[in-house]
Design a protein around this motif. Structure first.
Motif, mmCIF file in Angstrom:
data_model
loop_
_atom_site.group_PDB
_atom_site.id
_atom_site.type_symbol
_atom_site.label_atom_id
_atom_site.label_comp_id
_atom_site.label_asym_id
_atom_site.label_seq_id
_atom_site.Cartn_x
_atom_site.Cartn_y
_atom_site.Cartn_z
ATOM 1 N N PRO A 173 90.483 -68.615 83.440
ATOM 2 C CA PRO A 173 89.372 -67.657 83.449
ATOM 3 C C PRO A 173 89.420 -66.755 82.211
ATOM 4 O O PRO A 173 90.500 -66.363 81.761
ATOM 5 N N ILE A 174 88.239 -66.481 81.676
ATOM 6 C CA ILE A 174 88.166 -65.591 80.514
ATOM 7 C C ILE A 174 88.566 -64.182 80.971
ATOM 8 O O ILE A 174 87.978 -63.648 81.915
ATOM 9 N N PRO A 175 89.560 -63.577 80.344
ATOM 10 C CA PRO A 175 90.116 -62.303 80.850
ATOM 11 C C PRO A 175 89.283 -61.097 80.425
ATOM 12 O O PRO A 175 89.782 -60.210 79.752
ATOM 13 N N MET A 176 88.023 -61.093 80.835
ATOM 14 C CA MET A 176 87.138 -60.000 80.461
ATOM 15 C C MET A 176 86.397 -59.521 81.695
ATOM 16 O O MET A 176 86.084 -60.309 82.596
ATOM 17 N N VAL A 177 86.090 -58.223 81.684
ATOM 18 C CA VAL A 177 85.450 -57.591 82.834
ATOM 19 C C VAL A 177 84.227 -56.840 82.319
ATOM 20 O O VAL A 177 84.244 -56.308 81.206
ATOM 21 N N TYR A 178 83.163 -56.811 83.130
ATOM 22 C CA TYR A 178 81.940 -56.103 82.741
ATOM 23 C C TYR A 178 81.732 -54.929 83.671
ATOM 24 O O TYR A 178 81.640 -55.096 84.897
ATOM 25 N N CYS A 179 81.689 -53.745 83.084
ATOM 26 C CA CYS A 179 81.561 -52.518 83.862
ATOM 27 C C CYS A 179 80.246 -51.853 83.449
ATOM 28 O O CYS A 179 79.912 -51.819 82.262
ATOM 29 N N ASP A 180 79.498 -51.375 84.419
ATOM 30 C CA ASP A 180 78.223 -50.728 84.097
ATOM 31 C C ASP A 180 78.442 -49.494 83.236
ATOM 32 O O ASP A 180 77.601 -49.139 82.413
ATOM 33 N N GLN A 181 79.578 -48.830 83.440
ATOM 34 C CA GLN A 181 79.862 -47.619 82.678
ATOM 35 C C GLN A 181 80.439 -47.932 81.296
ATOM 36 O O GLN A 181 80.018 -47.382 80.296
ATOM 37 N N GLY B 178 87.979 -47.558 86.551
ATOM 38 C CA GLY B 178 88.266 -47.711 87.972
ATOM 39 C C GLY B 178 87.044 -47.948 88.826
ATOM 40 O O GLY B 178 87.153 -48.172 90.031
ATOM 41 N N GLY B 179 85.868 -47.916 88.214
ATOM 42 C CA GLY B 179 84.647 -48.146 88.966
ATOM 43 C C GLY B 179 84.428 -49.624 89.242
ATOM 44 O O GLY B 179 85.204 -50.469 88.800
ATOM 45 N N PRO B 180 83.365 -49.938 89.990
ATOM 46 C CA PRO B 180 83.087 -51.344 90.292
ATOM 47 C C PRO B 180 82.741 -52.109 89.023
ATOM 48 O O PRO B 180 82.079 -51.582 88.135
ATOM 49 N N ALA B 181 83.197 -53.350 88.965
ATOM 50 C CA ALA B 181 82.962 -54.164 87.775
ATOM 51 C C ALA B 181 82.955 -55.633 88.173
ATOM 52 O O ALA B 181 83.340 -55.978 89.299
ATOM 53 N N ARG B 182 82.485 -56.462 87.263
ATOM 54 C CA ARG B 182 82.422 -57.912 87.517
ATOM 55 C C ARG B 182 83.265 -58.648 86.480
ATOM 56 O O ARG B 182 83.293 -58.255 85.311
ATOM 57 N N ARG B 183 83.902 -59.700 86.946
ATOM 58 C CA ARG B 183 84.676 -60.521 86.008
ATOM 59 C C ARG B 183 83.761 -61.491 85.273
ATOM 60 O O ARG B 183 82.743 -61.918 85.806
ATOM 61 N N ASP B 184 84.174 -61.878 84.069
ATOM 62 C CA ASP B 184 83.541 -63.014 83.406
ATOM 63 C C ASP B 184 83.863 -64.231 84.261
ATOM 64 O O ASP B 184 85.011 -64.422 84.680
ATOM 65 N N THR B 185 82.855 -65.041 84.541
ATOM 66 C CA THR B 185 83.095 -66.170 85.451
ATOM 67 C C THR B 185 83.251 -67.507 84.718
ATOM 68 O O THR B 185 83.412 -68.541 85.349
ATOM 69 N N ASP B 186 83.169 -67.463 83.397
ATOM 70 C CA ASP B 186 83.392 -68.694 82.645
ATOM 71 C C ASP B 186 84.894 -68.907 82.433
ATOM 72 O O ASP B 186 85.694 -67.993 82.597
ATOM 73 N N THR B 187 85.233 -70.130 82.048
ATOM 74 C CA THR B 187 86.633 -70.415 81.735
ATOM 75 C C THR B 187 86.764 -70.678 80.232
ATOM 76 O O THR B 187 85.784 -70.927 79.545
#
Length: 836
Positions: free
Chosen positions: A454-462, A508-517
């Motif tokens: 998994p691509i080790p990146m996270v997307y946070c609205d903030q 620390g807020g809600p976030a989504r992971r990158d879902t690609d590999t």
RNA sequence: GCGGGAGUGGCGGAACGGUAGACGCACGGGACUUAAAAUCCCGAGUCCGCAAGGGCGUGAGGGUUCAAAUCCCUCCUCCCGUACCA
């Protein structure tokens, strides 16, 4: 005693393993040698003899270097992530993880049966969390270095594999893996900025011992070209149009402009009257695949209604759009010079656009030259040219360099000079500049597939894009039952809320992971750094390990990776070098590409061996019938290792007989203690040592086997009264890299308690004194044709030799009645009588 | 189109510009065997010749050289790579 390989081969493999003879350790006494095979992907089909060819070659060299006094690292592992492994799993309906495990254990068993000296204690598997944790880490390093970026752009999309592809994975418009025509798809994707390294990737090739062919393929792929960017005004707009050209010397011949259909300016400059037609054309081109586009021969395009202003002469020329101009190269826009460019010529002919010659043909220039023209007078040049050729028909584009004409103050200049002068003028007016362009485009690394890291990146609205901190690695690939690609562009992981939803590492807020590999090409872009530190837990590698072992001294694998894996690995190594993580700029010092093993398959043609083509030969059966050593030797003997070779079922018989003859010789000959007494044996031994050592270094392994056979034939013919221990042992040592099991068994038969690869006896070197001969065969030629072979003492002078030679009947009859014109004498070799 | 590689016996292939065909496969003959297989020995580019011997031979054609499979030029065939990159 019969030669029965099955009775002892496994025994020796067990001994080597139990004594850890192949476990390489850092060692300050012996020099190091890192010999690497391209690691295979675990396939349920296992290995066929074609795979073995490279593995045998690298093993022979590893064993030779070991006995030659080197500490050899010869590791093996599994390129287990990625499409090949995943597709195989889907086809069989088995989860990739299970399938990978089954395939690796079968293939490991096959590799072990081969008797290769792999250091299995350093085995790596790119799909294990201990490994891909560090693959993810390399992704973060590239990101930190500013070399990884996310972009929403049309990408190469394979509808069958349901994933994006890098440019390198597209062959002739089709998916490199499955052959399906590639389409375009707009998706936000991660790219690595390999294009920033284009020049270094060209420059650093020069120091490598690689096949010229591979270097050239890389240089061509990177595609450097020098030229200029020039800004054209657009009539009635503030905007300008930036084009790239390699021929600024032809700018006075620009008679129209072309934008790629995807160019940003298209919508803006198109006139209302042309709008409908332009939109239709843009839609048409975007719907077409690369294959369709390439197959089409006729040029297509549409006029936008707008006009550009040529900065060279102020001419107002129409702006068209056409799909022969590619958005991905240069600026996506060109000035069209139909008189001097084949594509522009075709387009101008198709749409009846003006063609204006501004470069003289070589013939025209010659004629003017002959008439005594002064090239430094532009007006005279234009006048003379126009009088001589101006009214003649111009029937084909002239694309060579030449003298400029109709180009104002530049007329009369040679292209190379004129191009520089034109650019210099533009630079001073700030409408152009010299530019070097590369064809190499940034590397698309996101894959919309399950079986990868998994691509080790996270997307946070903030916070936006946030990299996963190193201490939270690995981002584990969740085990799921449904891993089929969705086909929509979303990765299977996107359907797993428990994977997707996470917290932002920053706020620390809600976030989504990158879902690609991550593309599996990244897994294989650093594995050669992992072997030296495969046991390291807290880092991908220890600096002292890679400083000792790397770079790889000899890398063996197929030519199919000439641009893919090899280019990526070189790029990755340079990133690490720039980050101070390794101390070398290139990963592989010497590269060897073995040829394919071919056989007639279903199609009736000679093809690369593979199960699907029905021409696969299973090594297990051959090992069972002839033993491993015979198969190893045959794969070397089959032909020059760099060329393709056709498999021949009965060819292995010959090498099998050779090994058995050696077996029969050593198990039956009377072994004499003391030095070898037989001078013929001694001479042959040293001649063979010399030949074998030379050919091993040059990787001419087919002739190494031939030399071993010849040597054995002589020993057998001289064995009646016995042979010295020294002779026999020398033979076994030299045979051992090729046929290690039988060499060990016979070595033990001669009374040694420790095996060859345990005690590592001195590798034989030839002694010139034994090659010295008192006599030699003098070749006697008449007019270059061989007439006689005369055995003569080395001490004789030319005049004495001539006298002897002339007496020989064939020479005498050839010389009879003819006058001797001269005699060529090559000392200790030949005498050539030239007669008239 | 462009770029690269290769073309040598029936086959896989050897051969620093200097004995073309090493080494092997397949083949033929012989030995051993009741026979076969296996093994061992011998033969073998091709044409003419009983033989001795000679002619011709490394995709085709030229050239350089005392001497070319090898170096140079032209062409043919096959394989690989690449392809509207301005």
């Amino acid at each position: 005693m019969q030669y029965d390989p099955a009775s002892f081969e496994q025994k020796w493999r067990d001994i080597w393993e139990a004594k850890h003879l192949h476990h390489a350790q850092r060692d300050d006494k012996r020099p190091k040698y890192y010999c690497l095979d391209m690691f295979p992907y675990p396939s349920g089909e296992g290995l066929h003899v074609g795979h073995w060819r490279g593995y045998v070659l690298s093993d022979v060299i590893s064993r030779y270097m070991t006995l030659h006094g080197y500490q050899v690292l010869h590791p093996m592992g599994w390129d287990a992530f990625g499409l090949p492994a995943e597709n195989a799993a889907i086809k069989k309906g088995i989860h990739p993880e299970i399938q990978t495990q089954a395939a690796t254990s079968n293939m490991r068993r096959q590799l072990k049966d081969m008797g290769s000296m792999y250091d299995w204690e350093r085995e790596v598997n790119s799909s294990s969390p201990e490994y891909y944790k560090w693959t993810q880490w390399t992704f973060l390093k590239a990101y930190e270095a500013g070399l990884a970026y996310k972009k929403d752009a049309p990408i190469n999309w394979c509808p069958s594999c349901a994933t994006g592809l890098a440019d390198e994975e597209v062959k002739e418009g089709c998916c490199e893996r499955c052959g399906t025509a590639v389409t375009k798809k707009g998706l936000p994707q991660w790219f690595f900025a390999i294009s920033k390294y284009a020049q270094r990737l060209i420059d650093d090739l020069s120091g490598l011992e690689w096949p010229e062919k591979v270097k050239k393929m890389q240089i061509d792929w990177i595609g450097r070209s020098e030229g200029a960017e020039v800004r054209f005004g657009i009539d009635g707009f503030d905007d300008s149009l930036l084009i790239f050209t390699t021929r600024p010397d032809t700018i006075y011949g620009a008679s129209y402009m072309v934008l790629a259909p995807e160019h940003d300016l298209v919508a803006k400059i198109t006139t209302p009257q042309q709008k409908e037609e332009v939109e239709k054309y843009v839609a048409y081109t975007s719907s077409r695949t690369e294959v369709q586009r390439q197959e089409q021969k006729e040029k297509t395009g549409v006029f936008t209604g707008a006009y550009a202003l040529n900065p060279a002469n102020g001419e107002r020329i129409p702006i068209w759009i056409a799909d022969y101009v590619l958005m991905g190269y240069g600026t996506g826009a060109i000035m069209a010079v139909p008189a001097h460019d084949e594509r522009d010529w075709e387009f101008a002919k198709a749409f009846n656009l003006p063609i204006k010659q501004v470069i003289m043909t070589a013939e025209q220039a010659q004629k003017l030259e002959a008439a005594g023209i002064d090239w430094s007078q532009p007006q005279e040049v234009d006048k003379a040219w126009s009088e001589a050729f101006g009214s003649l028909p111009y029937e084909a584009p002239y694309c060579e360099l030449g003298r400029m004409v109709n180009s104002q103050e530049f007329s009369g200049m040679e292209s190379a000079v004129g191009a520089k002068a034109v650019v210099a003028k533009f630079e001073s007016y700030r409408v152009g500049r010299a530019v070097t362009n590369y064809r190499l485009r940034d590397w698309l690394v996101s894959r919309q597939r399950y079986w990868g890291a998994p691509i080790p990146m996270v997307y946070c609205d903030q916070c936006g894009i946030v990299p996963v901190p190193e201490n939270q690695l690995p981002v584990l690939l969740p085990h799921v039952d449904s891993y089929q690609p969705s086909g929509t562009g979303a990765s299977p992981l996107a359907a797993l809320p428990e994977f997707v939803n996470t917290t932002c590492p920053r706020c620390g807020g809600p976030a989504r992971r990158d879902t690609d590999t991550i593309s599996q090409w990244i897994c294989s872009s650093w594995y050669f750094l992992r072997y030296p530190s495969s046991d390291c837990q807290d880092k991908p590698w220890r600096r002292e390990d890679v400083d000792y072992w790397n770079p790889v001294d000899l890398y063996v694998g197929g030519i199919e990776h000439a641009v893919l894996h090899l280019l990526y690995s070189r790029f990755y190594t340079k990133i690490f070098y720039d980050l101070g993580l390794v101390g070398f700029k290139e990963p592989f010092t010497r590269l060897f590409n073995q040829g394919m093993i071919t056989k007639v398959g279903h199609s009736g043609r000679l093809e690369k061996m593979s199960k699907s083509k029905g021409n696969s030969v299973n090594p297990d059966d051959l090992v069972h019938k002839y033993g491993t050593d015979a198969l190893r030797a045959y794969l070397l003997f089959i032909g020059p290792p760099e060329l393709d070779a056709e498999w021949n079922d009965s060819g292995i018989e010959g090498v099998y007989r050779w090994i058995r003859r050696v077996w029969n010789l050593i198990t039956s000959v009377k072994v004499l203690e003391g030095p070898e007494e037989n001078s013929e044996v001694l001479k042959m031994t040293h001649k063979s040592i010399k030949k074998i050592n030379e050919d091993l270094t040059r990787l001419h392994l087919n002739t190494v086997v031939a030399a071993l056979m010849e040597w054995a034939n002589l020993l057998i013919s001289k064995a009646e009264k016995g042979l010295s221990r020294e002779t026999l042992e020398t033979y076994l040592i030299m045979m051992s890299p090729v046929a290690p099991h039988v060499a060990e068994e016979l070595w033990a038969f001669l009374g040694h308690k420790q095996g060859i690869f345990e005690s590592r006896p001195q590798w034989p070197e030839h002694e010139e004194e034994h090659l010295h001969e008192e006599e030699y065969n003098l070749v006697v030629q008449v007019n270059g044709k061989m007439r006689e072979l005369v055995r003569v003492p080395k001490s004789l002078e030319q005049s004495e030799l001539e006298a002897i030679a002339k007496e020989r009947p064939k020479v005498a009859s050839s010389l009879e009645g003819k006058s001797l014109r001269k005699v060529i004498y090559v000392p200790h070799k030949l005498l050539n009588f030239v007669v008239g």
